[in-house]
Scaffold this active site. Structure first.
Site, PDB file in Angstrom:
ATOM      1  N   ARG A  41      54.360   3.368 107.634  1.00 26.11           N
ATOM      2  CA  ARG A  41      53.398   2.565 108.403  1.00 26.11           C
ATOM      3  C   ARG A  41      52.890   1.382 107.562  1.00 26.11           C
ATOM      4  O   ARG A  41      52.865   0.229 108.033  1.00 26.11           O
ATOM      5  CB  ARG A  41      52.212   3.435 108.838  1.00 26.11           C
ATOM      6  CG  ARG A  41      51.185   2.653 109.634  1.00 26.11           C
ATOM      7  CD  ARG A  41      50.018   3.490 110.089  1.00 26.11           C
ATOM      8  NE  ARG A  41      49.175   3.954 109.003  1.00 26.11           N
ATOM      9  CZ  ARG A  41      47.894   4.249 109.127  1.00 26.11           C
ATOM     10  NH1 ARG A  41      47.305   4.165 110.309  1.00 26.11           N
ATOM     11  NH2 ARG A  41      47.196   4.679 108.093  1.00 26.11           N
TER      12      ARG A  41
ATOM     13  N   TYR B  25      59.568  23.376 106.214  1.00 21.87           N
ATOM     14  CA  TYR B  25      60.380  22.322 105.591  1.00 21.87           C
ATOM     15  C   TYR B  25      61.359  21.742 106.613  1.00 21.87           C
ATOM     16  O   TYR B  25      61.461  20.518 106.762  1.00 21.87           O
ATOM     17  CB  TYR B  25      61.134  22.877 104.374  1.00 21.87           C
ATOM     18  CG  TYR B  25      61.881  21.814 103.602  1.00 21.87           C
ATOM     19  CD1 TYR B  25      61.232  21.048 102.632  1.00 21.87           C
ATOM     20  CD2 TYR B  25      63.223  21.546 103.847  1.00 21.87           C
ATOM     21  CE1 TYR B  25      61.911  20.047 101.926  1.00 21.87           C
ATOM     22  CE2 TYR B  25      63.907  20.557 103.151  1.00 21.87           C
ATOM     23  CZ  TYR B  25      63.244  19.811 102.190  1.00 21.87           C
ATOM     24  OH  TYR B  25      63.923  18.827 101.495  1.00 21.87           O
TER      25      TYR B  25
ATOM     26  N   ILE C  93      65.640  11.925  93.264  1.00 23.47           N
ATOM     27  CA  ILE C  93      66.323  10.928  94.098  1.00 23.47           C
ATOM     28  C   ILE C  93      65.589   9.583  94.026  1.00 23.47           C
ATOM     29  O   ILE C  93      66.207   8.534  93.853  1.00 23.47           O
ATOM     30  CB  ILE C  93      66.417  11.457  95.548  1.00 23.47           C
ATOM     31  CG1 ILE C  93      67.374  12.661  95.595  1.00 23.47           C
ATOM     32  CG2 ILE C  93      66.865  10.350  96.502  1.00 23.47           C
ATOM     33  CD1 ILE C  93      67.348  13.450  96.901  1.00 23.47           C
TER      34      ILE C  93
ATOM     35  N   LYS D  27      61.344  17.817 108.133  1.00 21.17           N
ATOM     36  CA  LYS D  27      62.447  16.873 107.967  1.00 21.17           C
ATOM     37  C   LYS D  27      63.019  16.447 109.325  1.00 21.17           C
ATOM     38  O   LYS D  27      63.481  15.313 109.482  1.00 21.17           O
ATOM     39  CB  LYS D  27      63.526  17.478 107.060  1.00 21.17           C
ATOM     40  CG  LYS D  27      63.032  17.684 105.615  1.00 21.17           C
ATOM     41  CD  LYS D  27      62.602  16.368 104.966  1.00 21.17           C
ATOM     42  CE  LYS D  27      62.312  16.505 103.488  1.00 21.17           C
ATOM     43  NZ  LYS D  27      61.961  15.221 102.849  1.00 21.17           N
TER      44      LYS D  27
END
Ligand SMILES: NC(=O)c1ccc[n+]([C@@H]2O[C@H](COP(=O)([O-])OP(=O)(O)OC[C@H]3O[C@@H](n4cnc5c(N)ncnc54)[C@H](O)[C@@H]3O)[C@@H](O)[C@H]2O)c1
Length: 269
Positions: A130, A174, A21, A178
């Site tokens: 950040r 996982y 991606i 997310k």
């Protein structure tokens, strides 16, 4: 007069190696006229492939690439600092680095597996955003794309997952990592609205990349998830990249803290 491209600023993409991606986002940004792109990935060889693809797509694009580990706070700070030294600012931060981990229920999972998934997917995403926010806060906003659109100081798109919204068997770390990315996106969106920075995330479904097709085992493991989605196919990384570019662009000037699913309908089923 409207600018020639929706992306006159500087882009940073993490997890941008190979055919995933992140790589597709970087190439799509180049194709849409972004002329200064910084990319990073753990794998230097995959990163170089992306550099070549960007240059083949748009020869004039300036690319800065450096490999490193997104879980390493010093690397992330130093990389983002180099991006600002080279290009002067960061306008679009797209945080794609992520790992899937093994299929395990919580009682079977050891601490190292739990930490590995969370360190890349959640902590690494936070470290990246950040550093991007720190750079964005120091810069003047770019003018709006048209007189009716406000100026934008920066836009961040974190890559979460459909599994940040719904659960799946044997993926507690996982899924939680997310969900954490979605929560962080919302909280940051609230904090930085006053600074003209937009922060959104994309929640892909099962997408055809190395993560989902790298081995026969993983393809088989994810086959039931493909069948659950009404569209009954894997998505393409290009389809996720389109959503990311929309959220980075001034066309999304009033979209803030959103978790946009690109999942063939998985989460509505
Ligand atoms: N493919 C899918 O079905 C899917 C679905 C939902 C969410 N996602 C998320 O999309 C993102 C991109 O995944 P993808 O499918 O393109 O997978 P991918 O494996 O092709 O790309 C992930 C990239 O992240 C890099 N990476 C891994 N650990 C790293 C680290 N410690 N430091 C720096 N880079 C690191 C890898 O080298 C790889 O190039 C991930 O966050 C993933 O969780 C993918």
């Amino acid at each position: 007069m409207a600018p020639a491209t929706l992306f006159p600023g500087v882009a940073v993409v993490t997890g941008a190696g190979g055919v995933g991606i992140g790589a597709h986002v970087a190439v799509a940004l180049a194709a849409e006229g972004c002329s200064r792109i910084a990319i990073t990935d753990l794998r230097g060889d995959l990163l170089e492939q992306t550099v070549q693809k960007i240059k083949a797509t748009k020869p004039g694009v300036e690319v800065f690439s450096e490999s490193g580990d997104i879980t390493n706070a010093d690397f992330v700070s130093s990389f983002m600092k180099k991006v600002v030294e080279r290009f002067g600012r960061i306008d679009y931060g797209v945080n794609c680095a992520g790992i899937l981990g093994k299929d395990e229920r919580s009682d079977e999972m050891d601490l190292a597996s739990f930490d590995a998934v969370n360190n890349v997917n959640y902590r690494g995403c936070w470290l990246s955003s950040r550093a991007e926010l720190q750079a964005m806060l120091k810069q003047e906003p770019l003018p709006g794309a048209s007189p009716s659109r406000p100026a934008q100081r920066g836009a961040i798109v974190n890559i979460a997952s459909q599994l940040g919204i719904v659960g799946r068997p044997q993926a507690p770390a996982y899924c939680a990592s997310k969900s954490a990315v979605i929560g962080m996106t919302r909280a940051d969106a609230i904090d930085y609205s006053k600074d003209d920075i937009r922060i959104n995330c994309v929640c892909p479904g099962v997408i055809k990349t190395a993560m989902t097709t790298g081995t026969e085992e993983v393809t088989e493991r994810l086959a039931p998830a493909v069948r659950i989605a009404p569209m009954q196919r894997m998505g393409l990384p290009e389809e996720v990249a389109d959503a990311v570019l929309f959220l980075c662009s001034p066309k999304a000037s009033f979209v803030q803290g959103h978790a946009m699913v690109v999942d063939g309908g998985y989460t509505i089923n």
